[in-house]
Each structure stands twice: as structure tokens, then as C-alpha cells.
Design a protein around this motif. Structure first.
Motif, mmCIF file in Angstrom:
data_model
loop_
_atom_site.group_PDB
_atom_site.id
_atom_site.type_symbol
_atom_site.label_atom_id
_atom_site.label_comp_id
_atom_site.label_asym_id
_atom_site.label_seq_id
_atom_site.Cartn_x
_atom_site.Cartn_y
_atom_site.Cartn_z
ATOM 1 N N SER A 1 1.016 -1.202 0.070
ATOM 2 C CA SER A 1 -0.096 -0.155 0.158
ATOM 3 C C SER A 1 0.706 1.205 -0.082
ATOM 4 N N ILE A 2 0.488 2.096 -1.099
ATOM 5 C CA ILE A 2 1.414 3.522 -1.050
ATOM 6 C C ILE A 2 0.367 4.407 -0.369
ATOM 7 N N GLY A 3 1.130 5.247 0.565
ATOM 8 C CA GLY A 3 0.491 6.343 1.182
ATOM 9 C C GLY A 3 0.515 7.775 0.170
ATOM 10 N N LEU A 4 -0.334 7.806 -0.516
ATOM 11 C CA LEU A 4 -0.146 8.741 -1.645
ATOM 12 C C LEU A 4 -0.081 10.183 -1.213
ATOM 13 N N ASP A 5 -0.813 10.609 0.015
ATOM 14 C CA ASP A 5 -0.618 11.872 0.510
ATOM 15 C C ASP A 5 0.826 12.184 0.855
#
Length: 498
Positions: free
Chosen positions: A363-367
RNA sequence: GCCGGCGUAGCUCAGUUGGUUAGAGCGCUUGAUUGUGGAUCAAGAGGCCCCCCGUUCGAGCCGGGGCGCUGGUACCA
């Protein structure tokens, strides 16, 4: 008398709800660009898109029932008319487990999917932490092979680079929960024949290890033993290990060596007494070999201090960290830290089907990633607004709208002024919008078959050198062009400004 | 949850030992300029001074309680 006493109405305060935020033009564009760069990589790796509902039944989300375990902890939940509990999703993995369990007969196995979107968590927001944020996930469900884990790690590298993080500015750190469990066995916190015993103590140990980068080895030692009091006066209870046990755990945490092979060798020594631990080391070796074969060895390394919270991970775990330093608001240098993470979870689908289905994903934390990029490359280039066609004669709106249409069909962003007010007001508006060009066509121009093009970008630059109002009025940032050459001349003026 | 800081205009903040009608800058509106953005000048709109109770002739200011925001910490699927 009621007349002079003005009835005061309590006005609502215009504010974003606590923990939420609004995104304006450029930010929205920036994020959607990053999203499509990342998903393009996921797609190329053979992953299929999946979009699920933002709302799930609380039952499907599992564990975190409101009012029961912890009231109000974590999820935004409410009761439907039929009294069933619903909740906003708090991650993208739980919905995946539900979808896979529900559609198993139609989906290929292994099933590889990616998903992007906002998730919600009902908890106290902090600096840079919101209650709604964007995740960008990819998971492989139904494969137990370490090759699936290695693939995710390689894909994560490519995704970060596609998003704009340069090679060398990030590092994937990989560990294996089986090795951690092996250490627990050696320390005596885990009995393979009674795996449920001592779970709480193991949780404390894992959380302690997870804080290594922030608290340093001494802080972790304190948490493994008695406990630790931080500067704010809060006391965190420790795991209660004795000195020998603490040193074994610390020896593991600091087992990293020059090369992956050497690290694995050291880990092997440490978990020799645990078959599960040795299996974990073997998996790490496989993953390292696979990444090496694909040319990723410099970007990913085995790091025994990676833990990834506690949660549901059962095998390899990985975390992407940014390695460059940024200057924060207080002017202090600091590392940006983790922007993505994931690992293997073998029991998520079991809740639904009773079957053992292995899965692994990231999971990439976009923010956070966006914030990091913004820090890195400084303020984004100022956005250029639309060309503004001003309204001189109210009864000639069709003429103005025709100009706008011509510009638009030539691919130039343009609009007619829709507000009310004189020329000064219209140009102020154009200024605020960062319009590159304003177009003026009054009666005189109309009769002469020309239009005025005002170069607002040039004017703004000249304004810096101008002292008096007279000079300002005399500035040459305006030209007359034939009406039929409107599109070409506007295009040329924009090109000069850029 | 725990510890600290702060609550005054849309925003950032002043406000003297408690004393008349609570101020500034920015932003907004209007005008100087009825067809030209900046700068300047003038005028205007905009306040439950977080809430409640208490002390006092009198509270934005003092005392108590509450609420909110914020920083750290804990938790984080």
C-alpha cells in the motif's frame, strides 16, 4: 422596539471538519497525475483494476466493531434502517478480502489486483495525518510463493520511480515475520505448540522494535524491559524482558550486515533453534535472489528492524522509505521516512470462506508521497490560468463567446468574463486567475476589425521595475492584432510568456 | 488515553496596574480612474473578545469549571 434590536442569527462557521482537508486545482491535478503514473506500472505488471464501494458492512471489515471492542475507535460507522452496521472502509485490503471471498469462482487464482482511492479513519488527526487519505494498493491473492513477494517489491520500486522519486532517493527494506517469530521462540515468548499464549507481550516487543529509528537502540531497550518515560511525561509500559532476553532481541534487530547474504547468515545463527525462523530466513534469501536477478539489488535490502506494526502479517514484510532529508517547518533537517509498506497475510480470506488463502501486497500512502515530492522539488510551478475574453459591450456577448469558442477548439484554455464590473475589475480578475492573456474588443476595435491582446505575464514582470502610475500606464504589454488572426497571435503570446 | 501550549474581525495578531463606543495589518466592497491589472490615497462592511459560574461599582483582562484548537506521546487494522 424589535426593529432596532437586530435579530442576531448564529452563523455556521465555515470550516473543514476536523481531520479533513480540501484540495484545490493544482493539488488535484498533481495527485491524479501521480495516481495514473503508479497504476500504469501496476497495470504493466499484470495487475487488474478493482474499484469497490467506499462503504462496507462492519461485519465484513471485521474485528473493529463500534460500541463493542472500542467505542468510536478507528472506523466511521453508523446503523442502517434495518439496524445493520455500516462503515466507511479504513483500508483497501479488507474490501479485497471480501471481494475475493465473494467472487472466488469467477476470479483467476492467483488474483492480482490494484485499487486506489480514499480511506477513512476515525482517529485523532496529527500534523500531516488526516482522517481521509488516499491509498494506492496492489495485492496478489492465492500465491504462497516468495516470488509473489519479490515481484511486489520490484513493482514498488518501479512505481515510486514512476511517481517521481529518483533511484537512490528511496530504499525498500525487507524482513520476515517468521524470523521475528523464531526470535520470539528463542527468547521464550512463543511456544509453537501454543501460539496464542503470550500474544500481548509479543505485541509489545514488536511495537518496541518498530520504534528503533525514532527512539534509537536505548529507547527500544527500555521498552523491551521495564518501560520508558518520554519528554512529554507519558509513560509507556515495557515488555518486561530480562537483560538476556533483551540482548537477544537487540542482537536480532541489529543483525544487519554489509551484504544480504551476510545478514541472512547472521539471522540463521540467531534463530537456529526455530524451524519456523529458519524457513523465514530461506524465504528472505529467495526474495533477495529474485530481486537480484531482476536488477533491483541496490534498491532493496534485508533489514531485520522492519516490523510493520503488528496486525495480520504472517511472512515477508516490506517498507519503502525515502532516504533524502528535508527541512521541516521548524527549519530542522529530518528524514521523511516511510511512504509505503506491505507484506504477506495468509488468513484474511479465511474469515469469510474458512479456507486458507495466502496473499501478499503493498500500500502506497499517496498523500505522504505527494508531500515528500513537494518538499523535494520545492514549490510547484505556478499554474497558468485561462485566456480571458473581457466584456466591453454587454450586447455583444455572442461575439465574445465566439472568440472563446475559437480559442477552445484550438486547444487553448479560455473563458469569457461572467462577473459584473468595469474593465479594471475584469483585469483584476484575470490577474487573480494568472491568466496569460486578456482580450479586449470594444466598439472601436470592432469597427477596425482588430482586437487588443494584453500580455498579462509580461506586464506583471514589468510591474516590478515600474515606480510611477504613469510608467505603468505606458507599459507596452499590449498589442493590436487583426481579428481573424486571434488564435495564432494568442498562441504566440502565450509561447513568449512561457 | 496521558502531558504541555493557545482561544479577540474571513486570515495573522495587538490590547497597559481591571476603567467610557475593543484596535492594527492583510483580505473584501466602493471611489480617486464612466476603456486597462501593480503601487498609492480615501471611505465602507465585517466582533456572543470560546462558553458558564464567581469576584467587583465595573471583566477581553482576575478566580473556578467546561468546551474547542494545537504540539508531543500512546494506539493505529
Amino acid at each position: 422596539m424589535a426593529k432596532n434590536k437586530k435579530q442576531k442569527v448564529r452563523r455556521p462557521s465555515a470550516e473543514t471538519p476536523k481531520g479533513f482537508r480540501d484540495y484545490f486545482g493544482a493539488e488535484v491535478a498533481e495527485r491524479s497525475e501521480m495516481l495514473s503514473a503508479i497504476t500504469e506500472v501496476y497495470h504493466r505488471y499484470g495487475f487488474d483494476a478493482l474499484e469497490t464501494s467506499a462503504v462496507e458492512t462492519v461485519e465484513a471489515l471485521g474485528k473493529f466493531l463500534p460500541d463493542v471492542d472500542r467505542p468510536n475507535a478507528g472506523v466511521f460507522a453508523w446503523q442502517d434502517e434495518d439496524e445493520a452496521w455500516m462503515a466507511l472502509r479504513y483500508d483497501l485490503t479488507a474490501p479485497l478480502a471480501r471481494v475475493y471471498a465473494q467472487n472466488q469462482q469467477f476470479l483467476p487464482t492467483p488474483y492480482r489486483r490494484y485499487a486506489v482511492g480514499p480511506v477513512w479513519r476515525n482517529e485523532k488527526p496529527g500534523p500531516g495525518r488526516y482522517r481521509q487519505f488516499y491509498q494506492c494498493d496492489a495485492d496478489t491473492v492465492g500465491s504462497a510463493s516468495p516470488a509473489a513477494d519479490a515481484e511486489i517489491c520490484a513493482m514498488l520500486c518501479d512505481a515510486l520511480e514512476a511517481a517521481g522519486i529518483e533511484r537512490g532517493d528511496y530504499l525498500i527494506r525487507i524482513n520476515n515475520r517468521k524470523v521475528l517469530n523464531g526470535v520470539m521462540e528463542v527468547v521464550g515468548l512463543l511456544n509453537p505448540d501454543a501460539p496464542d499464549e503470550g500474544e500481548e507481550a509479543r505485541g509489545v516487543v514488536l511495537r518496541a522494535i518498530d520504534k528503533l529509528d525514532r527512539l534509537g537502540p536505548d529507547g527500544v531497550r527500555a521498552l523491551l524491559g521495564e518501560g520508558r518515560k518520554d519528554e512529554s511525561g507519558d509513560y509507556t509500559k515495557g515488555a518486561g524482558l530480562n537483560a538476556d532476553q533483551t540482548e537477544i532481541v537487540m542482537g536480532f534487530v541489529e543483525a544487519e550486515r554489509e551484504t544480504g547474504a551476510a545478514t541472512c547468515g547472521r539471522l540463521r545463527e540467531l534463530v537456529e533453534a526455530s524451524p519456523a525462523g529458519l524457513e523465514g530466513v530461506a524465504e528472505l534469501e529467495t526474495i533477495a535472489a529474485l530481486l537480484d536477478a531482476q536488477g533491483y539489488s541496490g534498491r532493496a535490502k534485508i533489514d531485520p528492524s522492519v516490523v510493520r506494526g503488528l496486525g495480520y502479517y504472517t511472512g515477508p514484510v516490506y517498507e519503502a522509505e525515502l532516504t533524502f532529508e528535508i527541512i521541516d517547518e521548524k527549519g530542522q533537517k529530518r528524514q521523511f521516512g516511510s511512504v509505503a509498506g506491505g507484506g504477506r497475510y495468509d488468513d484474511l480470506v479465511m474469515r469469510f470462506t474458512g479456507q486458507h488463502v495466502p496473499g501478499t501486497g503493498v500500500s502506497i500512502g499517496l498523500d505522504r508521497l505527494l508531500a515528500a515530492l513537494r518538499e523535494k522539488r520545492g514549490k510547484a510551478a505556478e499554474q497558468v490560468g485561462p485566456v480571458l475574453v473581457t466584456v466591453m459591450d454587454k450586447d455583444r456577448l455572442p461575439d465574445y463567446q465566439t472568440m472563446v469558442a475559437e480559442l477552445r477548439s484550438a486547444g487553448i484554455r479560455a473563458e469569457m468574463f461572467l462577473g459584473g464590473g468595469n474593465m479594471a475589475k475584469q483585469l483584476k480578475y484575470a490577474d487573480k486567475r494568472s491568466s496569460p492573456v486578456a482580450i479586449i474588443e470594444g466598439g472601436n476595435e470592432k469597427d477596425a476589425g482588430i482586437v487588443q491582446l494584453k500580455d498579462l505575464a509580461l506586464g506583471a514582470r514589468l510591474a516590478a521595475e515600474i515606480e510611477t502610475n504613469e510608467q505603468w500606464k505606458a507599459q507596452p504589454a499590449q498589442i493590436e492584432v487583426p481579428r481573424e488572426r486571434l488564435v495564432e497571435e494568442v498562441r504566440a503570446m502565450i509561447a513568449r510568456a512561457g
